[in-house]
Design a protein around this motif. Structure first.
Motif, PDB file in Angstrom:
ATOM      1  N   GLN A 131       0.842  -1.194   0.000  1.00 47.44           N
ATOM      2  CA  GLN A 131       0.000   0.000   0.000  1.00 47.44           C
ATOM      3  C   GLN A 131       0.882   1.251   0.000  1.00 47.44           C
ATOM      4  O   GLN A 131       1.600   1.504   0.976  1.00 47.44           O
ATOM      5  CB  GLN A 131      -0.906  -0.025   1.250  1.00 47.44           C
ATOM      6  CG  GLN A 131      -1.669   1.250   1.553  1.00 47.44           C
ATOM      7  CD  GLN A 131      -2.657   1.632   0.470  1.00 47.44           C
ATOM      8  OE1 GLN A 131      -2.269   2.036  -0.624  1.00 47.44           O
ATOM      9  NE2 GLN A 131      -3.937   1.525   0.765  1.00 47.44           N
ATOM     10  N   ASP A 132       0.845   2.017  -1.094  1.00 50.92           N
ATOM     11  CA  ASP A 132       1.631   3.258  -1.159  1.00 50.92           C
ATOM     12  C   ASP A 132       0.863   4.299  -1.968  1.00 50.92           C
ATOM     13  O   ASP A 132       1.432   5.041  -2.757  1.00 50.92           O
ATOM     14  CB  ASP A 132       3.009   2.965  -1.790  1.00 50.92           C
ATOM     15  CG  ASP A 132       3.989   4.122  -1.617  1.00 50.92           C
ATOM     16  OD1 ASP A 132       3.782   4.951  -0.699  1.00 50.92           O
ATOM     17  OD2 ASP A 132       4.952   4.209  -2.400  1.00 50.92           O
ATOM     18  N   LYS A 136      -4.196   9.183   1.333  1.00 51.77           N
ATOM     19  CA  LYS A 136      -3.953   8.439   2.574  1.00 51.77           C
ATOM     20  C   LYS A 136      -5.226   7.969   3.276  1.00 51.77           C
ATOM     21  O   LYS A 136      -5.174   7.065   4.111  1.00 51.77           O
ATOM     22  CB  LYS A 136      -3.076   9.268   3.530  1.00 51.77           C
ATOM     23  CG  LYS A 136      -1.720   9.633   2.938  1.00 51.77           C
ATOM     24  CD  LYS A 136      -0.931   8.415   2.471  1.00 51.77           C
ATOM     25  CE  LYS A 136       0.370   8.759   1.793  1.00 51.77           C
ATOM     26  NZ  LYS A 136       0.939   7.641   0.998  1.00 51.77           N
ATOM     27  N   TYR A 139      -5.928   4.213   3.041  1.00 56.66           N
ATOM     28  CA  TYR A 139      -5.241   3.188   3.847  1.00 56.66           C
ATOM     29  C   TYR A 139      -6.238   2.479   4.762  1.00 56.66           C
ATOM     30  O   TYR A 139      -6.320   1.258   4.788  1.00 56.66           O
ATOM     31  CB  TYR A 139      -4.128   3.819   4.687  1.00 56.66           C
ATOM     32  CG  TYR A 139      -2.806   4.033   3.966  1.00 56.66           C
ATOM     33  CD1 TYR A 139      -2.731   4.756   2.783  1.00 56.66           C
ATOM     34  CD2 TYR A 139      -1.624   3.527   4.486  1.00 56.66           C
ATOM     35  CE1 TYR A 139      -1.515   4.972   2.149  1.00 56.66           C
ATOM     36  CE2 TYR A 139      -0.396   3.730   3.859  1.00 56.66           C
ATOM     37  CZ  TYR A 139      -0.354   4.460   2.694  1.00 56.66           C
ATOM     38  OH  TYR A 139       0.852   4.665   2.074  1.00 56.66           O
ATOM     39  N   LEU A 143      -8.778  -1.320   4.117  1.00 54.25           N
ATOM     40  CA  LEU A 143      -8.275  -2.443   4.919  1.00 54.25           C
ATOM     41  C   LEU A 143      -9.146  -3.702   4.779  1.00 54.25           C
ATOM     42  O   LEU A 143      -8.634  -4.813   4.615  1.00 54.25           O
ATOM     43  CB  LEU A 143      -8.136  -2.023   6.385  1.00 54.25           C
ATOM     44  CG  LEU A 143      -7.374  -2.989   7.278  1.00 54.25           C
ATOM     45  CD1 LEU A 143      -5.979  -3.288   6.765  1.00 54.25           C
ATOM     46  CD2 LEU A 143      -7.286  -2.442   8.703  1.00 54.25           C
ATOM     47  N   TYR A 146      -8.413  -5.407   1.647  1.00 54.41           N
ATOM     48  CA  TYR A 146      -7.130  -6.113   1.688  1.00 54.41           C
ATOM     49  C   TYR A 146      -7.265  -7.447   2.409  1.00 54.41           C
ATOM     50  O   TYR A 146      -6.662  -8.434   2.009  1.00 54.41           O
ATOM     51  CB  TYR A 146      -6.058  -5.259   2.369  1.00 54.41           C
ATOM     52  CG  TYR A 146      -5.726  -4.014   1.588  1.00 54.41           C
ATOM     53  CD1 TYR A 146      -5.933  -3.965   0.215  1.00 54.41           C
ATOM     54  CD2 TYR A 146      -5.223  -2.891   2.206  1.00 54.41           C
ATOM     55  CE1 TYR A 146      -5.651  -2.837  -0.509  1.00 54.41           C
ATOM     56  CE2 TYR A 146      -4.928  -1.748   1.485  1.00 54.41           C
ATOM     57  CZ  TYR A 146      -5.154  -1.728   0.129  1.00 54.41           C
ATOM     58  OH  TYR A 146      -4.871  -0.605  -0.591  1.00 54.41           O
ATOM     59  N   ALA A 158       2.734  -1.402   4.248  1.00 52.09           N
ATOM     60  CA  ALA A 158       2.220  -0.048   3.982  1.00 52.09           C
ATOM     61  C   ALA A 158       3.300   0.996   4.281  1.00 52.09           C
ATOM     62  O   ALA A 158       3.921   0.960   5.351  1.00 52.09           O
ATOM     63  CB  ALA A 158       0.980   0.209   4.830  1.00 52.09           C
ATOM     64  N   THR A 161       3.705   5.306   7.112  1.00 56.51           N
ATOM     65  CA  THR A 161       2.860   5.196   8.297  1.00 56.51           C
ATOM     66  C   THR A 161       3.411   5.942   9.527  1.00 56.51           C
ATOM     67  O   THR A 161       2.719   6.034  10.533  1.00 56.51           O
ATOM     68  CB  THR A 161       2.567   3.710   8.624  1.00 56.51           C
ATOM     69  OG1 THR A 161       3.801   2.990   8.579  1.00 56.51           O
ATOM     70  CG2 THR A 161       1.610   3.112   7.620  1.00 56.51           C
ATOM     71  N   SER A 181      -5.472  10.453   8.777  1.00 53.13           N
ATOM     72  CA  SER A 181      -5.849   9.213   8.075  1.00 53.13           C
ATOM     73  C   SER A 181      -4.877   8.090   8.404  1.00 53.13           C
ATOM     74  O   SER A 181      -5.276   6.939   8.627  1.00 53.13           O
ATOM     75  CB  SER A 181      -5.843   9.425   6.554  1.00 53.13           C
ATOM     76  OG  SER A 181      -6.740  10.433   6.203  1.00 53.13           O
ATOM     77  N   LEU A 182      -3.581   8.417   8.450  1.00 45.51           N
ATOM     78  CA  LEU A 182      -2.583   7.379   8.718  1.00 45.51           C
ATOM     79  C   LEU A 182      -2.649   6.915  10.171  1.00 45.51           C
ATOM     80  O   LEU A 182      -2.447   5.736  10.462  1.00 45.51           O
ATOM     81  CB  LEU A 182      -1.181   7.876   8.351  1.00 45.51           C
ATOM     82  CG  LEU A 182      -0.990   7.941   6.825  1.00 45.51           C
ATOM     83  CD1 LEU A 182       0.210   8.786   6.447  1.00 45.51           C
ATOM     84  CD2 LEU A 182      -0.851   6.550   6.233  1.00 45.51           C
ATOM     85  N   PHE A 185      -5.413   4.454  10.324  1.00 48.43           N
ATOM     86  CA  PHE A 185      -4.959   3.165   9.775  1.00 48.43           C
ATOM     87  C   PHE A 185      -4.055   2.435  10.779  1.00 48.43           C
ATOM     88  O   PHE A 185      -4.221   1.238  11.032  1.00 48.43           O
ATOM     89  CB  PHE A 185      -4.205   3.397   8.461  1.00 48.43           C
ATOM     90  CG  PHE A 185      -3.490   2.165   7.959  1.00 48.43           C
ATOM     91  CD1 PHE A 185      -4.191   1.135   7.347  1.00 48.43           C
ATOM     92  CD2 PHE A 185      -2.108   2.025   8.108  1.00 48.43           C
ATOM     93  CE1 PHE A 185      -3.539  -0.012   6.893  1.00 48.43           C
ATOM     94  CE2 PHE A 185      -1.453   0.874   7.660  1.00 48.43           C
ATOM     95  CZ  PHE A 185      -2.168  -0.143   7.055  1.00 48.43           C
ATOM     96  N   ASN A 186      -3.087   3.181  11.354  1.00 48.35           N
ATOM     97  CA  ASN A 186      -2.130   2.553  12.285  1.00 48.35           C
ATOM     98  C   ASN A 186      -2.851   1.914  13.470  1.00 48.35           C
ATOM     99  O   ASN A 186      -2.518   0.800  13.888  1.00 48.35           O
ATOM    100  CB  ASN A 186      -1.134   3.594  12.793  1.00 48.35           C
ATOM    101  CG  ASN A 186      -0.155   4.015  11.708  1.00 48.35           C
ATOM    102  OD1 ASN A 186       0.010   3.325  10.703  1.00 48.35           O
ATOM    103  ND2 ASN A 186       0.495   5.163  11.893  1.00 48.35           N
TER     104      ASN A 186
END
Ligand SMILES: C[S@@+](CC[C@H](N)C(=O)[O-])C[C@H]1O[C@@H](n2cnc3c(N)ncnc32)[C@H](O)[C@@H]1O
Length: 214
Positions: A131-132, A136, A139, A143, A146, A158, A161, A181-182, A185-186
């Motif tokens: 994921q790049d 963002k 992400y 999920l 994914y 990813a 992060t 956003s990150l 995700f984290n």
């Protein structure tokens, strides 16, 4: 530990490597494109690929294809394939030229389109997802997709992060939203029962997660 000193030392050890980010960018005609991964991330992708030998890789966010080529050089030894998704047609055209120049075009299928739209129509399974993507928000939002697309034991990797703790100055206009956003995700991946994961302080932060088999 002095991270700048450690990083300079590590890069000095690998400076004779054939594929470097600097040279790759210099060899690329197009000058306006999404930032590509650092050399340490490219090496980590190659180490993980050599270890896990994924047959099918999905990459979200191609740009000019430095990470794609780095992965393709590792899978070429055993015959794996990569599907990579890029929304910007001009950048994708340049990536395709780069794949040809680097002798890896047979390993890569480039799909031009919006990542969520392309992946929502996919039924195939992958052994590794990288994921790049520039957007963002995707992400966290992707999920679930994914989890659906990854085989049990597959890897989700990813990039970017550690943005939430970096001091970027004015490099990005939308930095607060990207960091938020990150961070979402984290937290999601750290708490996700389907994954065993960690976040490595290389590149702009690299999350490595393995989908549990049970
Ligand atoms: C950080 S760059 C990818 C760098 C690349 N992985 C590398 O290291 O060589 C992110 C890319 O995501 C693309 N992108 C942004 N939003 C997208 C979306 N919703 N769908 C597909 N691609 C998108 C951008 O055009 C940009 O080229």
């Amino acid at each position: 530990m002095d991270f700048a000193k450690a990083s300079a030392y590590i890069e000095s050890l690998y400076e004779k490597r054939k594929l470097s980010q600097k040279q790759y960018i210099e060899d690329t005609e197009l000058k306006n494109f999404g930032p590509v991964v650092d050399d340490d991330v490219a090496r980590m992708l190659q180490v993980l690929i050599t270890m896990a030998r994924p047959r099918k890789i999905l990459e979200i966010g191609t740009s000019i294809g430095f990470s794609t080529v780095s992965m393709a050089k590792a899978i070429k030894h055993y015959g794996g394939t990569i599907v990579t998704i890029e929304m910007d047609a001009e950048v994708a055209k340049q990536a395709a030229k780069n794949f040809e120049r680097e002798g890896v075009k047979e390993q890569i299928e480039l799909r031009i389109g919006e990542a969520r739209t392309v992946t929502s129509g996919m039924n195939e399974e992958f052994d590794l997802i990288f994921q790049d993507v520039g957007d963002k928000k995707l992400y966290g939002e992707m999920l679930e997709d994914y989890i659906r697309l990854l085989k049990p034991g597959g890897l989700l990797i990813a990039e970017d992060t550690l943005f939430p703790v970096f001091d970027f100055g004015s490099e990005y206009d939308d930095l607060p939203q990207m960091c938020e956003s990150l961070d979402i995700f984290n937290k999601k991946i750290a708490d996700c029962p389907q994954f065993e994961s960690t976040l490595l302080p290389i590149g702009d932060g690299l999350t490595v997660a393995v989908k549990r088999t049970s």
